[in-house]
Write a protein that holds these residues in place. Structure first.
Motif, PDB file in Angstrom:
ATOM      1  N   LEU A  37     -17.704  27.271 -62.473  1.00  0.00           N
ATOM      2  CA  LEU A  37     -17.583  28.071 -61.262  1.00  0.00           C
ATOM      3  C   LEU A  37     -16.365  27.615 -60.470  1.00  0.00           C
ATOM      4  O   LEU A  37     -16.206  26.422 -60.188  1.00  0.00           O
ATOM      5  N   THR A  39     -14.459  27.841 -56.938  1.00  0.00           N
ATOM      6  CA  THR A  39     -14.609  28.147 -55.522  1.00  0.00           C
ATOM      7  C   THR A  39     -13.226  28.120 -54.889  1.00  0.00           C
ATOM      8  O   THR A  39     -12.464  27.179 -55.097  1.00  0.00           O
ATOM      9  N   GLN A 100     -14.427  32.234 -48.227  1.00  0.00           N
ATOM     10  CA  GLN A 100     -14.712  31.523 -49.469  1.00  0.00           C
ATOM     11  C   GLN A 100     -15.116  32.531 -50.536  1.00  0.00           C
ATOM     12  O   GLN A 100     -15.840  33.480 -50.258  1.00  0.00           O
ATOM     13  N   SER A 102     -16.418  32.760 -54.816  1.00  0.00           N
ATOM     14  CA  SER A 102     -16.906  32.078 -56.016  1.00  0.00           C
ATOM     15  C   SER A 102     -16.668  32.992 -57.205  1.00  0.00           C
ATOM     16  O   SER A 102     -17.068  34.155 -57.178  1.00  0.00           O
ATOM     17  N   PRO A 104     -17.017  32.994 -61.482  1.00  0.00           N
ATOM     18  CA  PRO A 104     -17.442  32.283 -62.686  1.00  0.00           C
ATOM     19  C   PRO A 104     -16.308  32.152 -63.695  1.00  0.00           C
ATOM     20  O   PRO A 104     -15.432  33.015 -63.784  1.00  0.00           O
ATOM     21  N   HIS A 135     -11.546  24.619 -56.095  1.00  0.00           N
ATOM     22  CA  HIS A 135     -12.377  23.587 -56.703  1.00  0.00           C
ATOM     23  C   HIS A 135     -13.069  24.220 -57.913  1.00  0.00           C
ATOM     24  O   HIS A 135     -13.799  25.209 -57.769  1.00  0.00           O
TER      25      HIS A 135
END
Length: 139
Positions: A37, A39, A100, A102, A104, A135
């Motif tokens: 994942l 971020t 933010q 996310s 995959p 990250h």
């Protein structure tokens, strides 16, 4: 589990969407993580992040116009005006969008759809240097 971090420095020239999908994809691909994942986090309160269509520039044009209509740059509407008439509207636009994201990682690649791009959404009228922290966690 592996982890990797970097910071993307993005220079903006005023309000608008700035795509940086290529830079993120390249960096993520260098990390030897097959599934995990990613971020992304923007370190600012007057700009945001979004995943949007990257095939037709009319999408970015329409998004900019929509946010200008929804959040007026009229100093008489706000108490926080010390940095100019676009300051508080920029904070509101940022609150309505994302700081933010996310995404995959699947089979070593970001799982973005065919027409999806990663954008920094600049809400201020003047040029800015923005930072997006990445990250990546996975195996």
């Amino acid at each position: 589990m592996k982890q990797a971090q970097t910071i993307f420095d993005i220079h903006t020239k005023g309000q608008g969407l700035y795509e940086f999908t290529r830079e993120v994809t390249f960096w993520a691909g260098q990390q030897a993580i097959v599934r995990g994942l990613l971020t992304l986090f923007i370190r600012h309160t007057s700009a945001s992040l979004t995943i949007q269509e990257n095939a037709d520039p009319d999408v970015q044009y329409d998004l900019n116009n929509f946010f200008r209509r929804v959040v007026e740059e009229n100093p008489s509407l706000y108490r926080h005006t010390c940095e100019g008439p676009d300051d508080m509207p920029a904070h509101i636009r940022s609150a309505l969008t994302d700081v933010q994201l996310s995404i995959p990682m699947v089979h070593g690649s970001l799982a973005l759809g065919t027409w999806q791009g990663i954008y920094l959404f600049e809400h201020r009228a003047m040029a800015h240097d923005r930072q997006v922290v990445a990250h990546l966690l996975g195996e």
